[in-house]
Design an enzyme around this catalytic site. Structure first.
Site, short mmCIF file in Angstrom:
data_model
loop_
_atom_site.label_atom_id
_atom_site.label_comp_id
_atom_site.label_asym_id
_atom_site.label_seq_id
_atom_site.Cartn_x
_atom_site.Cartn_y
_atom_site.Cartn_z
CG HIS A 132 24.65 33.08 -25.55
ND1 HIS A 132 23.74 34.07 -25.72
CD2 HIS A 132 25.08 33.33 -24.08
CE1 HIS A 132 22.69 33.59 -24.76
NE2 HIS A 132 23.44 33.85 -23.71
CE LYS A 136 24.09 29.54 -25.06
NZ LYS A 136 24.03 28.65 -23.40
#
Length: 244
Positions: A132, A136
């Site tokens: 990600h 995040k």
């Protein structure tokens, strides 16, 4: 017309959800909220609330929705066990769709993982790799954990006991009963997940790659429409997509 409230409206996900609502003829944006706004001031402006924020904020919105009888679609991740219990208790009063990933493709992948696990899981070393963007905050991702849970359940294992989140310092051969997790964070990666089943002489991989947050937003809007007429309960995207 279904009226939707969106939290975290100035964030990347919030903006994408608003765009998805505006592109859908069956719903309309009732109200958009950001940090500091009071949801109590707009209870007459929405039927369902979509929330992709942080656990603490989600629980605050949950309390208001439960008290006022509003439906919720929750895509927030990173809840601890006590917070998950609060969600479960609230679902006895209002209908909630709660999923770590609203993507249609991811939820189809979960179904494929269940099948693969039953067929080859006990003969495989199973590893889950997810990537990600740099912003995040939770790791592994909620989606990766859900994938691990699906695999473990299909094999009759307890994920809390068989998950391995790092191999540094483990000086022994890999235990086939374990499920490994690896996390990558960097750049602007929207979300990538691969579950590998390593066998002798061959390997099966199930991969999902998201190139746009719109896939999550469209799924959330779809869940909001599906909730209409539903009784109190905790539902998943597997329910929404009739995959369960």
């Amino acid at each position: 017309m279904i009226k939707i409230a969106v939290t975290g409206a100035s964030g990347r996900m919030g903006q994408t959800i608003i765009e998805a609502i505006n592109q859908n003829e069956c719903v309309e944006l009732g109200v958009a909220f950001d940090k500091g706004d009071d949801l109590n001031d707009a209870l007459d402006k929405f039927d369902v609330l979509i929330d992709f924020t942080r656990p603490a904020a989600t629980l605050k919105y949950l309390e208001i929705c439960e008290r006022s009888g509003k439906k919720m679609v929750i895509g927030t991740t990173g809840f601890n066990d006590d917070e998950l219990q609060v969600l479960t208790e609230a679902s006895q009063q209002i209908p909630i769709v709660f999923a770590p990933n609203m993507s249609v493709g991811v939820n189809l992948s979960l179904k494929l993982l269940e099948l693969a696990s039953r067929v080859i899981g006990n003969e495989s070393d199973i590893e889950i790799v997810e990537a990600h963007h740099r912003h995040k905050v939770d790791a592994p991702s909620g989606t990766a954990l859900k994938m691990g849970e699906v695999v473990a359940n299909a094999l009759g294992r307890d994920l809390s006991k068989c998950a391995v989140y790092g191999r540094e310092g483990i000086e022994k051969p890999r235990d086939r009963e374990t499920i490994g997790f690896s996390t990558i964070r960097g750049g602007d990666v929207v979300g990538e997940h691969t579950v590998s089943f390593f066998m002798e002489g061959e390997r099966v991989e199930i991969t999902h790659k998201a190139s746009s947050r719109m896939t999550f937003a469209n799924g959330a809007v779809r869940a909001s429409r599906w909730l209409q007429g539903k009784s109190a309960g905790m539902y998943s995207m597997q329910d929404v997509l009739e995959l369960s």
